[in-house]
Design a protein around this motif. Structure first.
Motif, PDB file in Angstrom:
ATOM      1  N   GLY A  70       4.902  -2.401  16.245  1.00  0.00           N
ATOM      2  CA  GLY A  70       5.059  -3.167  17.463  1.00  0.00           C
ATOM      3  C   GLY A  70       5.103  -4.668  17.237  1.00  0.00           C
ATOM      4  O   GLY A  70       5.116  -5.151  16.111  1.00  0.00           O
ATOM      5  N   SER A  71       5.122  -5.398  18.347  1.00  0.00           N
ATOM      6  CA  SER A  71       5.194  -6.858  18.296  1.00  0.00           C
ATOM      7  C   SER A  71       3.843  -7.442  17.894  1.00  0.00           C
ATOM      8  O   SER A  71       2.833  -6.727  17.845  1.00  0.00           O
ATOM      9  N   LEU A  72       3.813  -8.734  17.639  1.00  0.00           N
ATOM     10  CA  LEU A  72       2.579  -9.386  17.206  1.00  0.00           C
ATOM     11  C   LEU A  72       1.457  -9.208  18.219  1.00  0.00           C
ATOM     12  O   LEU A  72       0.364  -8.756  17.872  1.00  0.00           O
ATOM     13  N   LYS A  73       1.704  -9.546  19.479  1.00  0.00           N
ATOM     14  CA  LYS A  73       0.626  -9.531  20.469  1.00  0.00           C
ATOM     15  C   LYS A  73       0.314  -8.150  21.032  1.00  0.00           C
ATOM     16  O   LYS A  73      -0.829  -7.852  21.346  1.00  0.00           O
ATOM     17  N   GLU A  74       1.317  -7.299  21.166  1.00  0.00           N
ATOM     18  CA  GLU A  74       1.078  -5.981  21.748  1.00  0.00           C
ATOM     19  C   GLU A  74       0.906  -4.892  20.694  1.00  0.00           C
ATOM     20  O   GLU A  74       0.429  -3.803  20.997  1.00  0.00           O
ATOM     21  N   GLY A  75       1.301  -5.161  19.478  1.00  0.00           N
ATOM     22  CA  GLY A  75       1.240  -4.160  18.421  1.00  0.00           C
ATOM     23  C   GLY A  75      -0.157  -4.012  17.839  1.00  0.00           C
ATOM     24  O   GLY A  75      -1.114  -4.642  18.276  1.00  0.00           O
ATOM     25  N   ALA A  76      -0.225  -3.160  16.841  1.00  0.00           N
ATOM     26  CA  ALA A  76      -1.492  -2.915  16.143  1.00  0.00           C
ATOM     27  C   ALA A  76      -1.179  -2.408  14.752  1.00  0.00           C
ATOM     28  O   ALA A  76      -0.083  -1.922  14.479  1.00  0.00           O
ATOM     29  N   GLY A  77      -2.168  -2.524  13.901  1.00  0.00           N
ATOM     30  CA  GLY A  77      -1.985  -2.075  12.537  1.00  0.00           C
ATOM     31  C   GLY A  77      -3.199  -1.344  12.015  1.00  0.00           C
ATOM     32  O   GLY A  77      -4.242  -1.282  12.663  1.00  0.00           O
ATOM     33  N   LYS A  78      -3.027  -0.812  10.819  1.00  0.00           N
ATOM     34  CA  LYS A  78      -4.103  -0.111  10.128  1.00  0.00           C
ATOM     35  C   LYS A  78      -4.090  -0.572   8.682  1.00  0.00           C
ATOM     36  O   LYS A  78      -3.027  -0.725   8.073  1.00  0.00           O
ATOM     37  N   ILE A  79      -5.273  -0.796   8.145  1.00  0.00           N
ATOM     38  CA  ILE A  79      -5.432  -1.228   6.760  1.00  0.00           C
ATOM     39  C   ILE A  79      -6.222  -0.162   6.016  1.00  0.00           C
ATOM     40  O   ILE A  79      -7.243   0.323   6.516  1.00  0.00           O
ATOM     41  N   SER A  80      -5.745   0.188   4.834  1.00  0.00           N
ATOM     42  CA  SER A  80      -6.449   1.149   3.975  1.00  0.00           C
ATOM     43  C   SER A  80      -6.550   0.572   2.576  1.00  0.00           C
ATOM     44  O   SER A  80      -5.666  -0.156   2.127  1.00  0.00           O
ATOM     45  N   THR A  81      -7.643   0.905   1.900  1.00  0.00           N
ATOM     46  CA  THR A  81      -7.830   0.461   0.519  1.00  0.00           C
ATOM     47  C   THR A  81      -7.748   1.647  -0.424  1.00  0.00           C
ATOM     48  O   THR A  81      -7.969   2.792  -0.036  1.00  0.00           O
ATOM     49  N   GLN A  82      -7.434   1.332  -1.657  1.00  0.00           N
ATOM     50  CA  GLN A  82      -7.309   2.347  -2.703  1.00  0.00           C
ATOM     51  C   GLN A  82      -8.567   3.210  -2.790  1.00  0.00           C
ATOM     52  O   GLN A  82      -8.486   4.419  -2.956  1.00  0.00           O
ATOM     53  N   SER A  83      -9.732   2.594  -2.649  1.00  0.00           N
ATOM     54  CA  SER A  83     -11.000   3.326  -2.755  1.00  0.00           C
ATOM     55  C   SER A  83     -11.283   4.175  -1.518  1.00  0.00           C
ATOM     56  O   SER A  83     -12.211   4.975  -1.540  1.00  0.00           O
ATOM     57  N   THR A  84     -10.543   3.966  -0.461  1.00  0.00           N
ATOM     58  CA  THR A  84     -10.697   4.574   0.867  1.00  0.00           C
ATOM     59  C   THR A  84     -11.942   4.080   1.606  1.00  0.00           C
ATOM     60  O   THR A  84     -12.318   4.652   2.623  1.00  0.00           O
ATOM     61  N   THR A  85     -12.578   3.009   1.111  1.00  0.00           N
ATOM     62  CA  THR A  85     -13.664   2.399   1.877  1.00  0.00           C
ATOM     63  C   THR A  85     -13.140   1.969   3.231  1.00  0.00           C
ATOM     64  O   THR A  85     -13.796   2.146   4.248  1.00  0.00           O
ATOM     65  N   LEU A  86     -11.954   1.391   3.236  1.00  0.00           N
ATOM     66  CA  LEU A  86     -11.224   1.179   4.482  1.00  0.00           C
ATOM     67  C   LEU A  86     -10.149   2.253   4.527  1.00  0.00           C
ATOM     68  O   LEU A  86      -9.336   2.356   3.613  1.00  0.00           O
ATOM     69  N   ASN A  87     -10.180   3.059   5.568  1.00  0.00           N
ATOM     70  CA  ASN A  87      -9.213   4.135   5.701  1.00  0.00           C
ATOM     71  C   ASN A  87      -8.645   4.075   7.119  1.00  0.00           C
ATOM     72  O   ASN A  87      -9.287   4.497   8.065  1.00  0.00           O
ATOM     73  N   ASN A  88      -7.464   3.481   7.216  1.00  0.00           N
ATOM     74  CA  ASN A  88      -6.826   3.275   8.515  1.00  0.00           C
ATOM     75  C   ASN A  88      -7.702   2.435   9.451  1.00  0.00           C
ATOM     76  O   ASN A  88      -7.808   2.727  10.645  1.00  0.00           O
ATOM     77  N   ALA A  89      -8.340   1.395   8.894  1.00  0.00           N
ATOM     78  CA  ALA A  89      -9.142   0.481   9.714  1.00  0.00           C
ATOM     79  C   ALA A  89      -8.213  -0.286  10.647  1.00  0.00           C
ATOM     80  O   ALA A  89      -7.219  -0.862  10.212  1.00  0.00           O
ATOM     81  N   GLN A  90      -8.537  -0.308  11.909  1.00  0.00           N
ATOM     82  CA  GLN A  90      -7.692  -0.900  12.929  1.00  0.00           C
ATOM     83  C   GLN A  90      -7.773  -2.418  12.890  1.00  0.00           C
ATOM     84  O   GLN A  90      -8.834  -2.993  12.696  1.00  0.00           O
ATOM     85  N   TYR A  91      -6.613  -3.074  13.048  1.00  0.00           N
ATOM     86  CA  TYR A  91      -6.567  -4.517  13.262  1.00  0.00           C
ATOM     87  C   TYR A  91      -5.425  -4.838  14.204  1.00  0.00           C
ATOM     88  O   TYR A  91      -4.484  -4.063  14.337  1.00  0.00           O
ATOM     89  N   SER A  92      -5.546  -5.960  14.904  1.00  0.00           N
ATOM     90  CA  SER A  92      -4.559  -6.322  15.919  1.00  0.00           C
ATOM     91  C   SER A  92      -4.646  -7.820  16.192  1.00  0.00           C
ATOM     92  O   SER A  92      -5.491  -8.517  15.642  1.00  0.00           O
ATOM     93  N   PHE A  93      -3.793  -8.294  17.075  1.00  0.00           N
ATOM     94  CA  PHE A  93      -3.848  -9.680  17.514  1.00  0.00           C
ATOM     95  C   PHE A  93      -5.227  -9.967  18.114  1.00  0.00           C
ATOM     96  O   PHE A  93      -5.842 -10.991  17.846  1.00  0.00           O
ATOM     97  N   GLY A  94      -5.723  -9.028  18.891  1.00  0.00           N
ATOM     98  CA  GLY A  94      -7.034  -9.195  19.525  1.00  0.00           C
ATOM     99  C   GLY A  94      -8.173  -9.286  18.535  1.00  0.00           C
ATOM    100  O   GLY A  94      -9.101 -10.064  18.728  1.00  0.00           O
ATOM    101  N   THR A  95      -8.120  -8.502  17.466  1.00  0.00           N
ATOM    102  CA  THR A  95      -9.205  -8.552  16.487  1.00  0.00           C
ATOM    103  C   THR A  95      -9.116  -9.799  15.612  1.00  0.00           C
ATOM    104  O   THR A  95     -10.095 -10.186  14.993  1.00  0.00           O
TER     105      THR A  95
END
Length: 136
Positions: A11-36
């Motif tokens: 999605g777009s910058l302000k309305e979209g959202a993303g997920k971040i994951s790390t190789q170790s899976t400590t972060l596994n689809n951690a949510q991030y967005s314009f709001g966060t």
């Protein structure tokens, strides 16, 4: 050694959202967005992750220097404040509290400064880095 992380954005910058994951899976689809990132949303953001990396890296580097100097560490706690202004990280401030047996405050401060300069994340960041350290 090589490490990786993956970010997926929809999605777009302000309305979209993303997920971040790390190789170790400590972060596994951690949510991030314009709001966060720019408001008070639930989830993480790149600056928070840099703060975590800088505080962790610095603390490990300081631990190495204190151990090399022959002192026993009870604990070290480091908080990292990242200052993000006008689209740039302008500084990273490390607040350190440590309990170390047999070290003078002067020697401790010297090792803090050495770690502040030499930890790999400090070397990576192209910004002002400062610290305040308290020996307990």
């Amino acid at each position: 050694m090589k490490r990786n992380a993956t970010a997926v954005w929809e999605g777009s910058l302000k309305e979209g959202a993303g997920k971040i994951s790390t190789q170790s899976t400590t972060l596994n689809n951690a949510q991030y967005s314009f709001g966060t990132r720019f408001e008070d949303g639930v989830g993480t953001n790149p600056e928070e992750l840099i703060a975590a990396a800088h505080s962790g890296c610095f603390t490990m580097q300081l631990s190495a220097y204190i151990t090399e100097a022959g002192h026993e560490i009870d604990n070290i706690e480091t908080k990292c404040d990242i200052d993000f202004q006008d689209g740039s990280i302008v500084s990273s401030h490390l607040t350190v509290q440590a309990k170390v047996k047999g070290i003078s405050d002067a020697d401790f401060q010297e090792l803090v400064t050495k770690a502040e300069t030499n930890c790999p994340i400090s070397k990576l960041l192209n910004t002002k880095i400062s610290s305040t350290a308290t020996l307990q």
